[in-house]
Design a protein around this motif. Structure first.
Motif, PDB file in Angstrom:
ATOM      1  N   THR A  66      47.992  49.980  32.007  1.00  0.00           N
ATOM      2  CA  THR A  66      47.341  51.261  32.306  1.00  0.00           C
ATOM      3  C   THR A  66      46.214  51.137  33.325  1.00  0.00           C
ATOM      4  N   GLY A  67      45.684  49.932  33.508  1.00  0.00           N
ATOM      5  CA  GLY A  67      44.546  49.751  34.401  1.00  0.00           C
ATOM      6  C   GLY A  67      43.224  50.177  33.769  1.00  0.00           C
ATOM      7  N   GLU A  68      43.264  50.653  32.522  1.00  0.00           N
ATOM      8  CA  GLU A  68      42.040  51.110  31.859  1.00  0.00           C
ATOM      9  C   GLU A  68      41.075  49.947  31.658  1.00  0.00           C
ATOM     10  N   PRO A  69      39.794  50.174  32.018  1.00  0.00           N
ATOM     11  CA  PRO A  69      38.813  49.094  31.888  1.00  0.00           C
ATOM     12  C   PRO A  69      38.273  48.953  30.469  1.00  0.00           C
ATOM     13  N   SER A  70      37.994  47.708  30.102  1.00  0.00           N
ATOM     14  CA  SER A  70      37.257  47.394  28.878  1.00  0.00           C
ATOM     15  C   SER A  70      36.064  46.544  29.313  1.00  0.00           C
ATOM     16  N   PRO A  71      34.876  47.153  29.368  1.00  0.00           N
ATOM     17  CA  PRO A  71      33.687  46.421  29.816  1.00  0.00           C
ATOM     18  C   PRO A  71      32.953  45.756  28.649  1.00  0.00           C
ATOM     19  N   TYR A  72      32.392  44.579  28.915  1.00  0.00           N
ATOM     20  CA  TYR A  72      31.684  43.802  27.903  1.00  0.00           C
ATOM     21  C   TYR A  72      30.374  43.276  28.480  1.00  0.00           C
ATOM     22  N   VAL A  73      29.413  43.031  27.594  1.00  0.00           N
ATOM     23  CA  VAL A  73      28.185  42.346  27.974  1.00  0.00           C
ATOM     24  C   VAL A  73      27.968  41.229  26.949  1.00  0.00           C
ATOM     25  N   LEU A  74      27.560  40.067  27.442  1.00  0.00           N
ATOM     26  CA  LEU A  74      27.285  38.939  26.562  1.00  0.00           C
ATOM     27  C   LEU A  74      25.959  39.193  25.845  1.00  0.00           C
ATOM     28  N   VAL A  75      25.991  39.158  24.514  1.00  0.00           N
ATOM     29  CA  VAL A  75      24.795  39.429  23.715  1.00  0.00           C
ATOM     30  C   VAL A  75      24.071  38.131  23.387  1.00  0.00           C
ATOM     31  N   VAL A 114      34.420  42.975  33.097  1.00  0.00           N
ATOM     32  CA  VAL A 114      35.353  44.074  32.858  1.00  0.00           C
ATOM     33  C   VAL A 114      36.766  43.523  32.835  1.00  0.00           C
ATOM     34  N   GLU A 115      37.469  43.753  31.736  1.00  0.00           N
ATOM     35  CA  GLU A 115      38.894  43.429  31.611  1.00  0.00           C
ATOM     36  C   GLU A 115      39.661  44.717  31.864  1.00  0.00           C
ATOM     37  N   ARG A 116      40.786  44.608  32.543  1.00  0.00           N
ATOM     38  CA  ARG A 116      41.599  45.801  32.782  1.00  0.00           C
ATOM     39  C   ARG A 116      42.963  45.625  32.143  1.00  0.00           C
ATOM     40  N   ASP A 117      43.410  46.672  31.455  1.00  0.00           N
ATOM     41  CA  ASP A 117      44.725  46.660  30.829  1.00  0.00           C
ATOM     42  C   ASP A 117      45.776  46.530  31.914  1.00  0.00           C
ATOM     43  N   PRO A 118      46.670  45.532  31.816  1.00  0.00           N
ATOM     44  CA  PRO A 118      47.652  45.321  32.884  1.00  0.00           C
ATOM     45  C   PRO A 118      48.626  46.490  33.063  1.00  0.00           C
ATOM     46  N   PHE A 130      27.484  42.703  39.183  1.00  0.00           N
ATOM     47  CA  PHE A 130      28.625  42.622  38.271  1.00  0.00           C
ATOM     48  C   PHE A 130      29.706  43.579  38.745  1.00  0.00           C
ATOM     49  N   ALA A 131      30.823  43.011  39.188  1.00  0.00           N
ATOM     50  CA  ALA A 131      31.926  43.790  39.744  1.00  0.00           C
ATOM     51  C   ALA A 131      32.649  44.556  38.647  1.00  0.00           C
ATOM     52  N   ILE A 132      32.969  45.814  38.935  1.00  0.00           N
ATOM     53  CA  ILE A 132      33.707  46.649  37.992  1.00  0.00           C
ATOM     54  C   ILE A 132      35.129  46.882  38.477  1.00  0.00           C
ATOM     55  N   ILE A 133      35.266  47.315  39.746  1.00  0.00           N
ATOM     56  CA  ILE A 133      36.581  47.632  40.274  1.00  0.00           C
ATOM     57  C   ILE A 133      36.548  47.461  41.797  1.00  0.00           C
ATOM     58  N   PRO A 134      37.639  46.974  42.396  1.00  0.00           N
ATOM     59  CA  PRO A 134      37.641  46.882  43.865  1.00  0.00           C
ATOM     60  C   PRO A 134      37.398  48.258  44.482  1.00  0.00           C
ATOM     61  N   SER A 135      36.562  48.321  45.496  1.00  0.00           N
ATOM     62  CA  SER A 135      36.225  49.588  46.142  1.00  0.00           C
ATOM     63  C   SER A 135      37.465  50.311  46.653  1.00  0.00           C
ATOM     64  N   ALA A 136      38.456  49.558  47.126  1.00  0.00           N
ATOM     65  CA  ALA A 136      39.681  50.171  47.666  1.00  0.00           C
ATOM     66  C   ALA A 136      40.426  50.972  46.616  1.00  0.00           C
ATOM     67  N   GLU A 137      40.277  50.611  45.345  1.00  0.00           N
ATOM     68  CA  GLU A 137      40.996  51.325  44.282  1.00  0.00           C
ATOM     69  C   GLU A 137      40.339  52.646  43.905  1.00  0.00           C
TER      70      GLU A 137
END
Length: 195
Positions: free
Chosen positions: A137-146, A131-135, A186-193
């Protein structure tokens, strides 16, 4: 003295080369693009948009079978995306990821993704989710290796399905929210957030 006619690469020529290779090559599966090392013939006016739409000369390619055919000869060489046949290699433009994961299902301990071009892949150690996060907005962009350096952007509905399947776990010394598949977390976001 012989002069060789230089032919500009075209989508039609590429399609014909792939179809010819399929007739003489092994049946089933993807072409062995990792084994092909033809000369680079320049770039072709082909682009894959972030939503997975393939364009040729600015026009969407409306034939799914043709898009599927081109997707089977796509390779990533470093930061460049190329279409490869046994006789030529041409560069194309990819706006984000070359594929879009349009569906996900759980099968036992695995998460199976289906892409917009009909590939299926089970996330796991060999096919990680990131998961990449927009610096800004913080919006996630998730990917999977095909396959071999080619990722799929996970579409919104599939990402929401992953979130529904998510759990909190320790990861890299911190508490994260993420998903498991084939024994890997596979980590998506820190639980604290998540507050």
């Amino acid at each position: 003295m012989t002069t060789q006619k230089i032919v500009a690469p075209s989508a039609e020529g590429l399609a014909q080369s792939v179809l010819a290779a399929q007739k003489t090559g092994p049946k089933g599966g993807l072409p062995p693009v990792h084994l092909w090392n033809p000369p680079h013939c320049g770039d072709i006016d082909m682009r894959i948009a972030r939503d997975g739409t393939w364009f040729y000369m600015g026009t969407p390619i409306g034939r799914p079978a043709l898009v599927r055919l081109f997707s089977t000869i796509l390779r990533r060489d470093g930061d460049d995306y190329v279409l490869v046949t046994p006789v030529e290699k041409v560069g194309i433009t990819v706006d984000d990821a070359p594929f879009v994961a349009v569906d996900v299902d759980r099968d036992g301990d695995g998460l199976i993704f289906t892409t917009n071009v009909g590939d299926t892949v089970t996330a796991g150690p060999d096919n990680p989710i990131r998961v990449e996060r927009d610096p800004q907005t913080g919006e996630p962009s998730p990917y999977v290796l095909v396959r071999a350096n080619l990722e799929a952007l996970i579409d919104r509905k599939s990402f929401y399905r992953l979130v529904d399947l998510g759990e909190h776990a320790e990861h890299a010394g911190e508490h994260w929210f993420g998903v498991r598949s084939r024994g890997a977390f596979f980590a998506i976001i820190p639980s604290a957030e998540l507050g």
